[in-house]
Design a protein around this motif. Sequence first.
Motif, PDB file in Angstrom:
ATOM      1  N   ALA A  63      -3.069 -10.634   8.631  1.00 27.80           N
ATOM      2  CA  ALA A  63      -3.673 -10.430   9.957  1.00 27.80           C
ATOM      3  C   ALA A  63      -4.211  -9.016  10.140  1.00 27.80           C
ATOM      4  CB  ALA A  63      -2.665 -10.746  11.055  1.00 27.80           C
ATOM      5  N   GLY A  64      -4.799  -8.457   9.102  1.00 24.12           N
ATOM      6  CA  GLY A  64      -5.396  -7.131   9.192  1.00 24.12           C
ATOM      7  C   GLY A  64      -4.410  -5.988   9.131  1.00 24.12           C
ATOM      8  N   LYS A  65      -3.130  -6.293   8.926  1.00 22.01           N
ATOM      9  CA  LYS A  65      -2.117  -5.249   8.843  1.00 22.01           C
ATOM     10  C   LYS A  65      -1.657  -5.084   7.391  1.00 22.01           C
ATOM     11  CE  LYS A  65      -0.342  -6.198  13.496  1.00 22.01           C
ATOM     12  NZ  LYS A  65       0.866  -6.603  14.296  1.00 22.01           N
ATOM     13  N   THR A  66      -1.199  -3.886   7.071  1.00 23.77           N
ATOM     14  CA  THR A  66      -0.712  -3.587   5.712  1.00 23.77           C
ATOM     15  C   THR A  66       0.657  -2.950   5.782  1.00 23.77           C
ATOM     16  OG1 THR A  66      -2.964  -3.275   4.864  1.00 23.77           O
ATOM     17  CG2 THR A  66      -1.164  -2.319   3.583  1.00 23.77           C
TER      18      THR A  66
ATOM     19  N   ARG B 191      -0.140  -7.718   2.981  1.00 21.59           N
ATOM     20  CA  ARG B 191      -1.244  -7.746   3.938  1.00 21.59           C
ATOM     21  C   ARG B 191      -1.298  -9.083   4.661  1.00 21.59           C
ATOM     22  NH1 ARG B 191      -5.595  -5.710  -0.609  1.00 21.59           N
ATOM     23  NH2 ARG B 191      -4.767  -3.577  -0.907  1.00 21.59           N
TER      24      ARG B 191
ATOM     25  N   PRO C  12       0.356 -15.308  11.251  1.00 16.93           N
ATOM     26  CA  PRO C  12      -0.752 -15.608  10.326  1.00 16.93           C
ATOM     27  C   PRO C  12      -0.438 -16.780   9.405  1.00 16.93           C
ATOM     28  CG  PRO C  12      -0.278 -13.253  10.359  1.00 16.93           C
ATOM     29  CD  PRO C  12       0.850 -13.925  11.064  1.00 16.93           C
TER      30      PRO C  12
END
Length: 358
Positions: free
Chosen positions: A99-102, A97, A135
Amino acid sequence: MKMHLILCGIVLLPLPLLGATASLNQVKTFKDWVVACNNIRACTATSLMFQDDGSGEMSATIRLERSNKPGDAPVFSLNLGYDTLPAALLGKPVQLRAAGKTLNVGKLTSNQQKQSSITIPAEHNTALLAMISKPALLEIAIGSSTYRATLSGLASSLLYMDEQQKRLDTTTALIRKGNKAMTAIPPSAPIYKAVLAPKSMKVPADLSSTVRTNMASVLTDCDPNEGDYKVSKNDFAEALDTNHYLVGITCFSGAYNQTSNMFVVTQASAASAKPQITPAKLEFHKGSNSQLVNASFDPKTGLLSEYSKARGLGDCGSLTEWVWTGKQFAAVKYDSMPECRGVVDYLNVWTATIGKSK
Protein backbone atom coordinates in the motif's frame (compact mmCIF):
# COMPACT_ATOMS: atom_id res chain seq x y z
CA MET A 1 -12.42 -49.35 2.00
CA LYS A 2 -15.17 -51.04 4.05
CA MET A 3 -14.34 -53.11 7.13
CA HIS A 4 -16.72 -55.95 8.04
CA LEU A 5 -16.30 -56.90 11.70
CA ILE A 6 -17.07 -60.63 11.63
CA LEU A 7 -14.55 -61.97 14.09
CA CYS A 8 -15.06 -65.69 14.27
CA GLY A 9 -13.18 -67.50 16.99
CA ILE A 10 -11.27 -64.42 18.15
CA VAL A 11 -11.67 -62.75 21.53
CA LEU A 12 -11.78 -58.98 21.20
CA LEU A 13 -10.54 -56.73 23.99
CA PRO A 14 -12.45 -53.43 23.69
CA LEU A 15 -10.29 -50.38 24.30
CA PRO A 16 -12.33 -47.33 25.41
CA LEU A 17 -11.89 -44.23 23.29
CA LEU A 18 -9.87 -41.75 25.29
CA GLY A 19 -11.05 -38.16 25.45
CA ALA A 20 -14.60 -38.78 24.30
CA THR A 21 -15.65 -35.33 25.52
CA ALA A 22 -12.70 -33.52 23.93
CA SER A 23 -13.26 -31.69 20.68
CA LEU A 24 -10.90 -31.20 17.79
CA ASN A 25 -10.69 -27.69 16.35
CA GLN A 26 -10.76 -27.15 12.61
CA VAL A 27 -8.51 -25.24 10.23
CA LYS A 28 -10.38 -22.22 8.89
CA THR A 29 -9.89 -20.83 5.38
CA PHE A 30 -10.29 -17.13 4.60
CA LYS A 31 -9.65 -16.51 0.90
CA ASP A 32 -5.86 -17.05 0.52
CA TRP A 33 -5.13 -17.65 4.21
CA VAL A 34 -5.67 -20.54 6.61
CA VAL A 35 -5.68 -20.29 10.40
CA ALA A 36 -5.98 -22.75 13.29
CA CYS A 37 -6.00 -22.55 17.08
CA ASN A 38 -5.37 -25.70 19.05
CA ASN A 39 -6.85 -27.02 22.30
CA ILE A 40 -4.66 -24.71 24.45
CA ARG A 41 -5.43 -21.67 22.24
CA ALA A 42 -2.03 -21.46 20.59
CA CYS A 43 -2.69 -20.21 17.07
CA THR A 44 -1.00 -20.36 13.67
CA ALA A 45 -1.95 -18.74 10.37
CA THR A 46 -0.31 -18.86 6.96
CA SER A 47 -0.85 -17.45 3.52
CA LEU A 48 -1.12 -19.89 0.62
CA MET A 49 0.94 -20.14 -2.54
CA PHE A 50 -1.99 -20.44 -4.93
CA GLN A 51 -4.75 -17.83 -4.92
CA ASP A 52 -8.34 -19.00 -4.56
CA ASP A 53 -9.50 -17.10 -7.65
CA GLY A 54 -6.95 -18.89 -9.83
CA SER A 55 -5.22 -15.62 -10.69
CA GLY A 56 -1.70 -16.84 -10.05
CA GLU A 57 1.00 -18.32 -7.86
CA MET A 58 2.83 -16.44 -5.14
CA SER A 59 6.61 -16.70 -4.71
CA ALA A 60 6.48 -16.40 -0.90
CA THR A 61 4.26 -17.16 2.07
CA ILE A 62 3.80 -15.42 5.41
CA ARG A 63 3.40 -17.43 8.61
CA LEU A 64 2.10 -16.03 11.88
CA GLU A 65 2.35 -17.85 15.21
CA ARG A 66 1.11 -16.69 18.58
CA SER A 67 1.19 -18.54 21.89
CA ASN A 68 -1.65 -18.38 24.39
CA LYS A 69 -0.32 -16.19 27.20
CA PRO A 70 -1.37 -12.52 27.46
CA GLY A 71 2.16 -11.16 27.02
CA ASP A 72 3.13 -13.44 24.13
CA ALA A 73 3.94 -11.42 21.03
CA PRO A 74 3.01 -12.61 17.53
CA VAL A 75 5.86 -14.08 15.48
CA PHE A 76 5.89 -13.34 11.74
CA SER A 77 8.09 -15.28 9.35
CA LEU A 78 8.55 -15.07 5.59
CA ASN A 79 9.13 -18.25 3.61
CA LEU A 80 10.73 -17.59 0.24
CA GLY A 81 10.48 -20.98 -1.45
CA TYR A 82 12.23 -24.30 -0.90
CA ASP A 83 15.62 -23.57 -2.45
CA THR A 84 18.54 -21.68 -0.94
CA LEU A 85 18.39 -18.00 -1.83
CA PRO A 86 21.05 -16.70 -4.26
CA ALA A 87 24.36 -16.03 -2.50
CA ALA A 88 24.45 -12.58 -4.11
CA LEU A 89 21.57 -11.53 -1.82
CA LEU A 90 23.58 -12.15 1.36
CA GLY A 91 23.86 -8.93 3.37
CA LYS A 92 21.34 -7.06 1.20
CA PRO A 93 18.60 -4.96 2.88
CA VAL A 94 15.23 -6.69 3.34
CA GLN A 95 12.31 -4.37 2.66
CA LEU A 96 8.59 -5.09 3.01
CA ARG A 97 6.26 -3.09 0.77
CA ALA A 98 2.48 -2.79 0.80
CA ALA A 99 0.00 0.00 0.00
CA GLY A 100 2.79 2.44 -0.84
CA LYS A 101 4.54 1.92 2.49
CA THR A 102 7.99 0.42 3.09
CA LEU A 103 9.32 -1.30 6.20
CA ASN A 104 13.03 -2.08 6.58
CA VAL A 105 13.56 -5.24 8.67
CA GLY A 106 17.33 -5.65 8.51
CA LYS A 107 19.84 -7.30 6.19
CA LEU A 108 19.74 -10.87 4.92
CA THR A 109 21.83 -13.11 7.17
CA SER A 110 23.64 -16.30 6.25
CA ASN A 111 21.08 -18.50 8.03
CA GLN A 112 18.20 -16.70 6.35
CA GLN A 113 19.85 -17.10 2.96
CA LYS A 114 20.44 -20.83 3.49
CA GLN A 115 16.98 -21.53 4.92
CA SER A 116 15.04 -19.20 2.59
CA SER A 117 13.19 -18.00 5.67
CA ILE A 118 13.17 -14.70 7.53
CA THR A 119 11.73 -14.21 11.02
CA ILE A 120 10.68 -10.58 11.51
CA PRO A 121 12.10 -9.01 14.70
CA ALA A 122 9.31 -8.34 17.23
CA GLU A 123 10.04 -4.61 17.34
CA HIS A 124 8.57 -4.34 13.84
CA ASN A 125 5.24 -6.01 14.72
CA THR A 126 3.21 -2.82 15.25
CA ALA A 127 4.37 -1.21 12.01
CA LEU A 128 4.00 -4.47 10.09
CA LEU A 129 0.42 -5.08 11.25
CA ALA A 130 -0.54 -1.51 10.38
CA MET A 131 0.91 -1.95 6.91
CA ILE A 132 -0.49 -5.36 5.93
CA SER A 133 -3.97 -5.56 7.48
CA LYS A 134 -5.82 -4.07 4.47
CA PRO A 135 -3.78 -4.44 1.22
CA ALA A 136 -4.09 -7.54 -0.97
CA LEU A 137 -0.38 -8.07 -1.62
CA LEU A 138 2.98 -7.87 0.20
CA GLU A 139 6.24 -7.48 -1.69
CA ILE A 140 9.51 -8.62 -0.10
CA ALA A 141 12.44 -6.87 -1.73
CA ILE A 142 15.97 -8.19 -1.15
CA GLY A 143 18.53 -6.40 -3.26
CA SER A 144 17.33 -6.69 -6.85
CA SER A 145 15.01 -9.66 -6.14
CA THR A 146 11.33 -9.30 -5.27
CA TYR A 147 9.03 -11.94 -3.78
CA ARG A 148 5.25 -11.68 -3.48
CA ALA A 149 2.88 -13.00 -0.81
CA THR A 150 -0.89 -12.69 -0.74
CA LEU A 151 -2.62 -10.74 2.03
CA SER A 152 -6.13 -11.58 0.86
CA GLY A 153 -7.87 -13.09 3.89
CA LEU A 154 -5.28 -11.94 6.43
CA ALA A 155 -7.61 -9.50 8.24
CA SER A 156 -10.24 -12.21 8.78
CA SER A 157 -7.54 -14.61 9.98
CA LEU A 158 -6.28 -12.06 12.52
CA LEU A 159 -9.81 -11.46 13.77
CA TYR A 160 -10.43 -15.20 14.12
CA MET A 161 -7.15 -15.63 16.00
CA ASP A 162 -8.00 -12.81 18.41
CA GLU A 163 -11.46 -14.26 18.96
CA GLN A 164 -10.17 -17.76 19.71
CA GLN A 165 -7.55 -16.43 22.14
CA LYS A 166 -10.11 -14.18 23.88
CA ARG A 167 -8.16 -11.04 22.92
CA LEU A 168 -10.90 -9.06 21.18
CA ASP A 169 -11.14 -5.47 22.47
CA THR A 170 -8.08 -5.97 24.68
CA THR A 171 -4.74 -4.21 24.51
CA THR A 172 -3.15 -7.40 23.15
CA ALA A 173 -5.49 -7.83 20.13
CA LEU A 174 -3.96 -7.96 16.67
CA ILE A 175 -6.68 -6.17 14.77
CA ARG A 176 -9.57 -5.03 17.01
CA LYS A 177 -7.79 -3.43 19.90
CA GLY A 178 -9.45 -2.00 22.99
CA ASN A 179 -8.59 -0.79 26.46
CA LYS A 180 -9.41 -3.99 28.30
CA ALA A 181 -6.76 -6.22 29.82
CA MET A 182 -6.59 -9.80 28.63
CA THR A 183 -7.60 -11.91 31.61
CA ALA A 184 -8.66 -15.19 29.94
CA ILE A 185 -6.75 -18.21 31.23
CA PRO A 186 -5.99 -20.72 28.46
CA PRO A 187 -6.64 -24.43 28.98
CA SER A 188 -3.75 -26.68 29.90
CA ALA A 189 -2.57 -29.43 27.61
CA PRO A 190 -3.54 -32.94 28.75
CA ILE A 191 -0.71 -35.05 30.12
CA TYR A 192 -0.35 -38.69 29.13
CA LYS A 193 2.16 -41.16 30.55
CA ALA A 194 3.93 -43.16 27.86
CA VAL A 195 4.07 -46.84 28.77
CA LEU A 196 7.01 -48.59 27.10
CA ALA A 197 8.03 -52.18 26.65
CA PRO A 198 11.25 -53.39 28.30
CA LYS A 199 14.17 -53.46 25.88
CA SER A 200 14.60 -57.18 26.48
CA MET A 201 11.06 -58.03 25.36
CA LYS A 202 11.01 -60.12 22.19
CA VAL A 203 8.30 -60.25 19.52
CA PRO A 204 7.29 -63.66 18.16
CA ALA A 205 8.76 -63.93 14.66
CA ASP A 206 5.49 -65.02 13.01
CA LEU A 207 3.14 -62.70 14.92
CA SER A 208 2.20 -60.45 12.00
CA SER A 209 1.40 -63.39 9.73
CA THR A 210 -0.65 -64.99 12.51
CA VAL A 211 -2.67 -61.80 12.91
CA ARG A 212 -3.18 -61.49 9.15
CA THR A 213 -4.53 -65.04 9.04
CA ASN A 214 -6.79 -64.68 12.08
CA MET A 215 -8.19 -61.31 11.00
CA ALA A 216 -8.94 -62.41 7.43
CA SER A 217 -12.68 -61.85 7.96
CA VAL A 218 -11.97 -58.21 8.83
CA LEU A 219 -9.33 -57.68 6.15
CA THR A 220 -11.71 -58.44 3.29
CA ASP A 221 -10.12 -55.87 0.95
CA CYS A 222 -6.56 -56.62 1.98
CA ASP A 223 -4.75 -58.81 -0.53
CA PRO A 224 -1.25 -59.67 0.78
CA ASN A 225 -0.05 -59.94 -2.83
CA GLU A 226 -1.78 -56.95 -4.38
CA GLY A 227 -0.86 -56.61 -8.06
CA ASP A 228 2.85 -57.08 -8.65
CA TYR A 229 3.76 -55.84 -5.17
CA LYS A 230 3.69 -58.02 -2.06
CA VAL A 231 2.30 -55.54 0.47
CA SER A 232 2.55 -58.07 3.29
CA LYS A 233 6.32 -57.53 3.39
CA ASN A 234 5.55 -54.18 5.06
CA ASP A 235 3.62 -55.81 7.92
CA PHE A 236 5.24 -55.22 11.30
CA ALA A 237 4.98 -56.23 14.95
CA GLU A 238 6.41 -54.31 17.91
CA ALA A 239 6.25 -54.65 21.68
CA LEU A 240 3.98 -52.03 23.26
CA ASP A 241 4.43 -52.87 26.93
CA THR A 242 4.96 -55.97 29.05
CA ASN A 243 1.41 -57.14 28.26
CA HIS A 244 0.80 -56.10 24.64
CA TYR A 245 2.14 -56.09 21.09
CA LEU A 246 1.22 -53.74 18.24
CA VAL A 247 0.77 -55.33 14.82
CA GLY A 248 0.40 -53.41 11.56
CA ILE A 249 -1.11 -55.24 8.58
CA THR A 250 -0.52 -53.47 5.25
CA CYS A 251 -3.41 -53.50 2.79
CA PHE A 252 -2.43 -51.05 0.06
CA SER A 253 0.74 -49.40 -1.20
CA GLY A 254 0.54 -46.66 -3.82
CA ALA A 255 2.67 -43.87 -5.19
CA TYR A 256 2.66 -41.79 -2.00
CA ASN A 257 0.30 -43.46 0.47
CA GLN A 258 0.35 -46.85 2.18
CA THR A 259 -2.55 -48.05 4.32
CA SER A 260 -2.17 -50.39 7.27
CA ASN A 261 -4.58 -51.76 9.87
CA MET A 262 -3.43 -51.54 13.50
CA PHE A 263 -4.13 -54.35 15.96
CA VAL A 264 -3.24 -54.93 19.61
CA VAL A 265 -2.38 -58.46 20.71
CA THR A 266 -2.02 -59.65 24.30
CA GLN A 267 1.42 -60.92 25.21
CA ALA A 268 0.01 -63.95 27.00
CA SER A 269 -1.79 -65.18 23.88
CA ALA A 270 0.70 -64.14 21.21
CA ALA A 271 2.25 -67.58 20.82
CA SER A 272 -1.08 -69.37 20.34
CA ALA A 273 -2.71 -70.21 17.01
CA LYS A 274 -5.64 -67.91 17.85
CA PRO A 275 -4.29 -64.99 19.89
CA GLN A 276 -6.44 -62.35 21.54
CA ILE A 277 -6.61 -59.47 19.04
CA THR A 278 -8.41 -56.14 18.96
CA PRO A 279 -8.39 -53.27 16.44
CA ALA A 280 -6.43 -50.44 18.05
CA LYS A 281 -8.56 -47.59 19.34
CA LEU A 282 -7.10 -44.23 18.29
CA GLU A 283 -8.24 -40.94 19.77
CA PHE A 284 -9.70 -38.58 17.14
CA HIS A 285 -9.21 -41.18 14.40
CA LYS A 286 -11.95 -40.90 11.80
CA GLY A 287 -14.00 -43.96 11.01
CA SER A 288 -14.79 -47.12 12.92
CA ASN A 289 -11.70 -49.07 11.90
CA SER A 290 -8.04 -48.87 12.84
CA GLN A 291 -6.66 -48.23 9.36
CA LEU A 292 -3.87 -45.63 9.15
CA VAL A 293 -2.03 -44.05 6.23
CA ASN A 294 1.78 -44.12 6.15
CA ALA A 295 1.88 -45.39 9.72
CA SER A 296 5.03 -45.88 11.77
CA PHE A 297 5.74 -46.84 15.38
CA ASP A 298 8.77 -45.94 17.47
CA PRO A 299 9.21 -48.43 20.35
CA LYS A 300 11.73 -46.10 22.04
CA THR A 301 9.09 -43.38 22.57
CA GLY A 302 5.85 -45.35 22.32
CA LEU A 303 4.69 -43.02 19.54
CA LEU A 304 2.45 -44.23 16.73
CA SER A 305 2.22 -41.76 13.84
CA GLU A 306 0.20 -41.27 10.68
CA TYR A 307 1.05 -39.00 7.75
CA SER A 308 -1.89 -38.91 5.37
CA LYS A 309 -1.21 -37.06 2.12
CA ALA A 310 -4.12 -35.80 0.03
CA ARG A 311 -1.76 -35.66 -2.95
CA GLY A 312 1.85 -36.51 -3.75
CA LEU A 313 3.22 -33.01 -3.23
CA GLY A 314 2.26 -33.26 0.43
CA ASP A 315 0.81 -29.75 0.54
CA CYS A 316 -2.44 -30.99 2.07
CA GLY A 317 -3.38 -33.76 4.46
CA SER A 318 -2.84 -34.47 8.14
CA LEU A 319 -0.17 -35.63 10.57
CA THR A 320 -1.16 -37.36 13.81
CA GLU A 321 0.82 -38.82 16.70
CA TRP A 322 -0.48 -41.06 19.48
CA VAL A 323 1.21 -42.39 22.60
CA TRP A 324 0.49 -45.78 24.14
CA THR A 325 -0.80 -45.40 27.71
CA GLY A 326 -1.01 -49.09 28.55
CA LYS A 327 -4.69 -49.26 27.62
CA GLN A 328 -5.15 -47.10 24.54
CA PHE A 329 -3.52 -44.70 22.07
CA ALA A 330 -3.97 -41.10 23.22
CA ALA A 331 -3.53 -38.30 20.71
CA VAL A 332 -0.60 -36.03 21.49
CA LYS A 333 -0.39 -34.14 18.18
CA TYR A 334 -2.69 -33.43 15.29
CA ASP A 335 -1.63 -31.14 12.43
CA SER A 336 -3.84 -30.46 9.42
CA MET A 337 -3.81 -28.66 6.08
CA PRO A 338 -7.12 -28.88 4.19
CA GLU A 339 -6.06 -26.64 1.30
CA CYS A 340 -3.94 -28.14 -1.52
CA ARG A 341 -2.36 -24.81 -2.35
CA GLY A 342 1.39 -25.12 -2.02
CA VAL A 343 2.06 -25.04 1.75
CA VAL A 344 3.69 -28.12 3.29
CA ASP A 345 3.88 -26.81 6.87
CA TYR A 346 0.62 -27.99 8.46
CA LEU A 347 -1.24 -26.19 11.27
CA ASN A 348 -1.54 -27.67 14.75
CA VAL A 349 -5.05 -28.21 16.14
CA TRP A 350 -4.28 -30.57 19.06
CA THR A 351 -1.36 -30.96 21.43
CA ALA A 352 -0.65 -32.92 24.60
CA THR A 353 2.28 -33.40 26.94
CA ILE A 354 4.02 -36.76 27.21
CA GLY A 355 5.42 -38.05 30.47
CA LYS A 356 7.21 -41.37 31.01
CA SER A 357 5.72 -44.02 33.23
CA LYS A 358 7.70 -45.01 36.28
